[in-house]
Write a protein that holds these residues in place. Structure first.
Motif, PDB file in Angstrom:
ATOM      1  N   LYS A  23       1.793   3.306  15.391  1.00  0.00           N
ATOM      2  CA  LYS A  23       0.744   2.413  15.877  1.00  0.00           C
ATOM      3  C   LYS A  23       1.085   0.976  15.483  1.00  0.00           C
TER       4      LYS A  23
ATOM      5  N   ASP B 135      -4.203   8.587   3.868  1.00  0.00           N
ATOM      6  CA  ASP B 135      -5.013   9.105   4.971  1.00  0.00           C
ATOM      7  C   ASP B 135      -4.581   8.512   6.311  1.00  0.00           C
ATOM      8  N   SER B 136      -4.161   7.266   6.286  1.00  0.00           N
ATOM      9  CA  SER B 136      -3.826   6.564   7.521  1.00  0.00           C
ATOM     10  C   SER B 136      -2.575   7.110   8.204  1.00  0.00           C
TER      11      SER B 136
ATOM     12  N   GLU C 214      -0.583  -1.003  13.834  1.00  0.00           N
ATOM     13  CA  GLU C 214      -0.987  -1.231  12.443  1.00  0.00           C
ATOM     14  C   GLU C 214      -0.026  -0.625  11.433  1.00  0.00           C
ATOM     15  N   ASP C 215       0.957   0.136  11.881  1.00  0.00           N
ATOM     16  CA  ASP C 215       1.984   0.647  10.973  1.00  0.00           C
ATOM     17  C   ASP C 215       3.085  -0.385  10.715  1.00  0.00           C
TER      18      ASP C 215
ATOM     19  N   GLU D 264       0.819  -1.208   0.000  1.00  0.00           N
ATOM     20  CA  GLU D 264       0.000   0.000   0.000  1.00  0.00           C
ATOM     21  C   GLU D 264       0.857   1.264   0.000  1.00  0.00           C
TER      22      GLU D 264
END
Length: 135
Positions: A90, A62-63, A92-93, A46
């Motif tokens: 985070k 955006d994230s 999720e990174d 991504e």
């Protein structure tokens, strides 16, 4: 042609920071837009961020908007480098982060300041650097 080498990955606690570097070889590095992408296990690669050839324009997913900052050093007689400063990390990174260079000026739909957010639009890739974020 340009060769890219990423560094700076590692293990960090949630809320911490890392700075990734993408060192580029080649005399014409300033003629390439550069993007950062990431890929977590089991997920597609991504887009994270990209920067225009002269460094004057950037775009973020955006994230990561507001937490990550992309910059570049095109100065002569130095190792041309693109950086990704990552703050407030985070879990999720966590992913393998890749830098990529785009030699073609992107025009039209899906283009931003001469670059694209899509991975196939990039011509050269580094080997990646692992970022792990513990919760």
């Amino acid at each position: 042609q340009v060769q890219l080498v990423e560094s700076g990955g590692g293990l960090v606690q949630a809320g911490g920071s890392l700075r990734l570097s993408c060192a580029a070889s080649g005399r014409t590095f300033s003629s390439y837009a550069v993007g950062w992408f990431r890929q977590a296990p089991g997920k597609e690669r991504e887009f994270v961020a990209a920067i225009s050839r002269n460094g004057g324009n950037t775009h973020y997913a955006d994230s990561v908007e507001g937490r990550f900052t992309i910059s570049r050093d095109n100065a002569k007689n130095t190792v041309n480098t693109v950086y990704l400063q990552m703050n407030s990390l985070k879990p999720e990174d966590a992913a393998v982060y890749y830098c990529a260079a785009d030699q073609d000026y992107c025009v039209g739909y899906g283009c931003y300041f001469g670059f694209t957010k899509t991975a196939p639009g990039y011509d050269y890739w580094g080997q990646g650097t692992q970022v792990t974020v513990s919760s």
